[in-house]
Design a protein around this motif. Structure first.
Motif, short mmCIF file in Angstrom:
data_model
loop_
_atom_site.label_atom_id
_atom_site.label_comp_id
_atom_site.label_asym_id
_atom_site.label_seq_id
_atom_site.Cartn_x
_atom_site.Cartn_y
_atom_site.Cartn_z
N CYS A 2 0.85 -1.19 0.00
CA CYS A 2 0.00 0.00 0.00
C CYS A 2 0.89 1.24 0.00
O CYS A 2 1.98 1.25 0.60
N ALA A 4 0.80 4.05 1.40
CA ALA A 4 1.07 4.65 2.70
C ALA A 4 2.20 3.90 3.40
O ALA A 4 3.05 4.49 4.05
N MET A 5 2.18 2.58 3.22
CA MET A 5 3.23 1.77 3.85
C MET A 5 4.60 2.16 3.31
O MET A 5 5.59 2.18 4.03
N VAL A 7 5.42 5.14 2.32
CA VAL A 7 5.80 6.40 2.96
C VAL A 7 6.34 6.13 4.37
O VAL A 7 7.37 6.68 4.78
N VAL A 8 5.65 5.25 5.09
CA VAL A 8 6.08 4.95 6.46
C VAL A 8 7.48 4.35 6.44
O VAL A 8 8.36 4.73 7.23
N HIS A 10 9.72 4.80 4.23
CA HIS A 10 10.68 5.86 3.90
C HIS A 10 10.99 6.71 5.13
O HIS A 10 12.14 7.05 5.41
N GLU A 13 13.18 4.92 7.56
CA GLU A 13 14.56 4.92 7.08
C GLU A 13 15.21 6.28 7.38
O GLU A 13 16.30 6.35 7.92
N ALA A 14 14.44 7.32 7.06
CA ALA A 14 14.98 8.67 7.24
C ALA A 14 15.25 8.93 8.71
O ALA A 14 16.15 9.68 9.07
N VAL A 17 18.34 6.72 12.68
CA VAL A 17 19.25 7.03 13.77
C VAL A 17 18.47 7.57 14.97
O VAL A 17 18.73 7.21 16.12
N TYR A 18 17.50 8.39 14.66
CA TYR A 18 16.72 9.00 15.72
C TYR A 18 15.95 7.94 16.48
O TYR A 18 15.93 7.91 17.71
N THR A 21 17.48 5.91 19.23
CA THR A 21 17.80 6.52 20.52
C THR A 21 16.57 7.17 21.15
O THR A 21 16.69 8.00 22.01
N GLU A 82 5.80 26.82 13.57
CA GLU A 82 4.71 26.37 12.70
C GLU A 82 3.67 27.47 12.51
O GLU A 82 3.20 27.71 11.40
N ALA A 86 2.70 29.52 9.17
CA ALA A 86 1.33 29.47 8.67
C ALA A 86 0.80 30.85 8.26
O ALA A 86 -0.08 30.96 7.43
N ARG A 607 -2.80 10.58 22.04
CA ARG A 607 -3.30 11.32 20.88
C ARG A 607 -4.46 12.22 21.29
O ARG A 607 -4.56 13.36 20.83
#
Lengths: 614, 614
Positions: A2, A4-5, A7-8, A10, A13-14, A17-18, A21, A82, A86, A607
């Motif tokens: 799918c 969206a999957m 994108v997730v 990606h 991966e991006a 490193v974050y 930790t 933000e 805007a 949330r």
């Protein structure tokens, strides 16, 4: 797969490193909580932020940001960023170390006085540490732009500012080095400025709402005698240094300087008794005068015995012109005798002309002014301008100075015996005064300034000689606005407004970590389950603090978790044997969750918390 | 709904404000490109960053970051942050305005000299603007920690630093206000320091690799005479100020100070001719001596006529002890006559003891030193220590000073006629010298320092009295490392290494925008399609710069796009009528893409670029 999957994947991966930790282990965290309040701390936020290891004092009014504090600061910065983006704000970053010249051009190099950190470089060149950047932004726009087509523009920075406060206080609430968002708007026409101002007002409301702050928007400068539109955002707090008024229905708020007085009732001038002098021995004070007048049987406007409100104080001040000649003008201010002059209001009324009380020399130079017995008659006779409090309405009757020792005038009628064409807002505001919007009465409150929006007009663009070609091809001076948010101060403000008696209580929007997982069970399986829970929550995108410290008692860990103040604490404790963990939402009742479904429940709660705080 | 789609929706919601503004329209961007180089700029990165509107000079060595420049700076900061977090570094933030006392403790308040910005606050208290924060981090750890269990720890900040450089140059390559990542490690034992050092070395390699920088890791301080381990990361660039050596196979790199000399060949002491004095009129210089000796038929070690390499220079220096008594010691340095002393190498060799050339007073105080004719014999006779260049190996034969006017000694044999136990690295390095690792020869290169890692040892912890309870319950002094990356300088370094003759050429990892969409067609449909393309790319998570300026010619826009330097430029131009857009990957051949599939192709290319640059 799918889309969206994809994108997730990606994103994962991006962020690899974050993510690695993302769980912060308290066994390794640069943190030390303190049991005792720091000796120099008076307000709760200051005490708690230091005790909980969020900040540390480095020098008077200068603080270091430790890991947890820096997280909060960054989250606030991001929310500000933000909302500024805007409204079309463009982020740039100017130096903090600045040359003297631009600040000399506007006169602020001197005006700032001791508030400015000044220094010389190795070549002896004068520099300063920027307290605010109007001059520099104006110069930058001058350097970059030359046509009306380039405008409007809103520029901002989130940057370290320096002010050598005389009394730095309350930790980061008033520091000497602090983080501020300052923005500046440039428009050709006044309507553009009004629009930029309105955009900022909206953005500020969004920021402070998202941060969950209780605040009032206060009209900041009276338009009575000039001065542009300006509003302050004040966080309501007894720890605040600023006093502001709010109407009983909450629809009106203003700085004391900006409050307009409800005019007094008027009466017909005809048929009133003629003014008459009365000898008033030992009546140099209002109290003495009232006692004497009451004893004589004088009545006030209402027909009741005279009170201080029926006497008229005539205060002499000297106002200096701002032009080259700097003429010093004597002016009489008439206010009801039951009110003091509020010097800040008086100053605002004459701004930008400086004002001070008349001196002995002034009295000496004008022998018709009899100290303690000055009245409007002598002023009018000698062409000294008279300004009256709005309560001094047409036809009202007053006892006032008779311009001779031990002499007063009674039945002095406003608009008949002295002019009332010029009114002034200089009398003090009192709790219970009628609200200017006609609804209810005023209360006095304390607040902490968190934002300020200001229509500067053409003051700085004129001083810095910023000229832009307008549509007709002529050079014109743009109009400017300047807008500030005290970003680092907000950390203190939120702590101040949300803490309880056990510690800090962060809203989800700015908490360093949304979830705090605590191992409170010596069983190795419990510890492993707690770690897995922390990892699951982290993988779902939450920021997780994990109390994995091996040798501490549950009691110590719980106390720390209360002091640190994350919105959701999850305890893997005794009930783990029954397949349960305990969720402790701060300020709410604890609930038990099944280990298996705990992550999903917690994610949903976080949330919901994130949404509600916006 | 697929779970990934839920996450994407959540992210979209969280980023809503940001997404709305992700396309940057050049019609509204705070940007002005310049055709001419700034007058004060010499190096390419400086010229281009100013011309392309990335930075603007505010004062000498002090720059403002405009929207595009700030984006690059932030991306670099984030890469540094990720790699620091990956080695367990904890981010904090200390003030830039600092008290004097800690820097007095370590002596740096004075040592820094004019490099330090000093100022007084309103109360007359001495302050400074932090040039680096060893003292403050040490104090902070002292304040927070007291047990070995709290260590090891790595703390870092990404923060504005101040150094009043004598000659700020090359724009942001050497500024007076700049952004630095500085980190500090604290360990109880030396092995811990070695580990923290290795972690940083790895993190720095990751950072610079991800940024696509061409750099060398240079050994920075010789271990010969003390001094801890230290390496510099130098970006290879002719615009650099630092000289370093690299071996021809690229496996060895070092600062000139750190290069070790390959020892000379040894010869048996036995069977060599005895040293003998020779009268040498008018031979005060090496050239004169060589000419004279050759004319006399003297041969060198090789049997060939004497060259400068067969003469031995005896340089007298004075080394001052660092203890209380500060004794000044005369020392002789023996180097082959064809080499000069490199004063920086000499200093490094004696560090921390200061060294200077012997003065007239020194000669006057020691009459046995005959200026121009000093040789090792007099030094040895008078107990003056002698250090020899490693080329002066056992059994080598030299012509050297005879300690009397117009006199030299020939056949002076090293290890027989003077001692060679103490060697020193003080002679200059020359292109073509053998590489210390035994492979190939050395070349001299220029570089820009971008990182420095340093094993401090216990210097600062001792000075600041940082003591921590060790495992045996005794107070011990931790050992420290300090590690820096010049974050804002990296913007200039990348620009310097990647630009071409048309402008900047950013790698995908740090480009302000990955894609630059240009409308180059007056047709309204083309403009609409370009906007849709920009939106589609933005929605896919790319950062898009959109040249929507209505009145500019395609030529002007193309020139700007080359100057600004985004990695991918997409032109919606003439061929749009045929359903095509042109993709111009910077530094590569343009290709035509179908409008319909363009977004997907571009997204894939950007991702590939992002991966390859890491």
């Amino acid at each position: 797969m799918c889309p969206a999957m994809r994108v997730v994947d990606h994103l994962r991966e991006a962020c690899q490193v974050y993510l690695l930790t993302m769980i912060t282990r308290m066994s390794q965290l640069f943190l030390r909580t303190l049991r005792d309040d720091p000796a120099d701390a008076e307000v709760a936020s200051h005490k708690l932020l230091v005790r909980a290891g969020y900040i540390r004092r480095t020098a008077p009014g200068i603080y270091s940001w430790l890991p947890l504090g820096l997280q909060v600061l960054r989250r606030i910065e991001q929310i500000v960023r933000e909302e500024m983006n805007a409204i079309g704000g463009q982020e740039i970053s100017l130096p903090a170390l600045l040359p003297k010249e631009p600040y000399e051009h506007t006169g602020r190099w001197d005006e700032y006085g001791d508030l400015l950190f000044r220094l010389k470089d190795r070549k002896g060149v004068d520099c300063l540490l920027g307290p605010t950047h109007e001059e520099m932004f104006t110069l930058l726009v001058k350097d970059m732009f030359n046509s009306y087509k380039d405008l409007p523009t809103i520029l901002y920075q989130i940057q370290t500012k320096y002010r050598d406060e005389e009394r730095p206080r309350a930790g980061i609430l008033r520091g000497r080095e602090f983080v501020m968002k300052d923005s500046y708007s440039f428009d050709m026409a006044d309507e553009g400025l009004a629009e930029a101002y309105a955009k900022h007002r909206r953005a500020y409301i969004n920021v402070f709402d998202r941060l969950g702050i209780d605040y009032a928007i206060c009209t900041a400068i009276s338009g009575a005698m000039g001065g542009s539109r300006s509003e302050e955002f004040l966080a309501v707090s007894p720890a605040g240094e600023d006093t502001f008024v709010m109407s009983s229905d909450g629809n009106y708020a203003a700085n004391a300087e900006a409050v307009t007085t409800t005019p007094g009732q008027t009466y017909p001038l005809d048929g009133q008794p003629a003014a008459a002098p009365v000898t008033t021995p030992d009546c140099a004070t209002i109290d003495q005068l009232v006692a004497f007048a009451a004893a004589q049987g004088f009545t006030g406007q209402s027909g009741e015995p005279v009170t201080a409100a029926d006497t008229l104080k005539c205060v002499l001040v000297a106002v200096t012109d701002t032009d080259e000649e700097k003429t010093r003008n004597l002016v009489g201010i008439l206010v009801p005798g039951d009110r003091e002059i509020d010097f800040k209001r008086l100053e605002a009324a004459f701004d930008p002309r400086p004002v001070e009380m008349a001196s002995e020399a002034d009295f000496a130079a004008h022998p018709f002014l009899v100290k303690g017995y000055v009245g409007p008659r002598a002023l009018v006779d000698h062409d000294i301008p008279v300004y009256v409090d709005p309560r001094v309405a047409a036809g009202t009757r007053w006892i006032t100075g008779g311009d001779a020792p031990e002499t007063h005038l009674v039945d002095m009628v406003a608009g008949r015996d002295f002019p009332i064409a010029d009114t002034i807002e200089a009398a003090e505001i009192r709790e219970g005064d009628p609200a200017p919007d006609g609804h209810g009465t005023l209360t006095l409150q304390r607040g902490i300034e968190i934002g300020h929006i200001f229509q500067l007009g053409r003051k700085y663009s004129t001083a810095m000689d910023l000229k832009i070609l307008d549509e007709s091809g002529k050079l014109a001076i743009p109009t400017m606005g300047s807008y500030g948010i005290g970003v680092s101060r907000l950390v203190g403000v939120i702590a101040e407004q949300t803490h309880d008696d056990k510690g800090l209580c962060w809203p989800v929007s700015v908490a360093p970590y949304q979830v705090h997982v605590v191992i409170a069970n010596k069983d190795a399986d419990a510890a492993a389950a707690a770690e897995q829970l922390a990892i699951d929550l982290s993988n779902a995108g939450l920021d997780v603090l994990f109390d994995d410290r091996p040798k501490l008692s549950p009691g110590v860990k719980f106390k720390d978790s209360e002091l640190l103040g994350m919105p959701f604490v999850v305890v893997v404790g005794r009930s783990f044997a029954d397949g349960q963990v305990e969720l402790r939402p701060r300020g709410d009742e604890p609930t038990m969750l099944d280990v298996a479904t705990a992550p999903q429940s917690i994610i949903e709660l976080v949330r919901k918390g994130a949404t509600s705080s916006r």
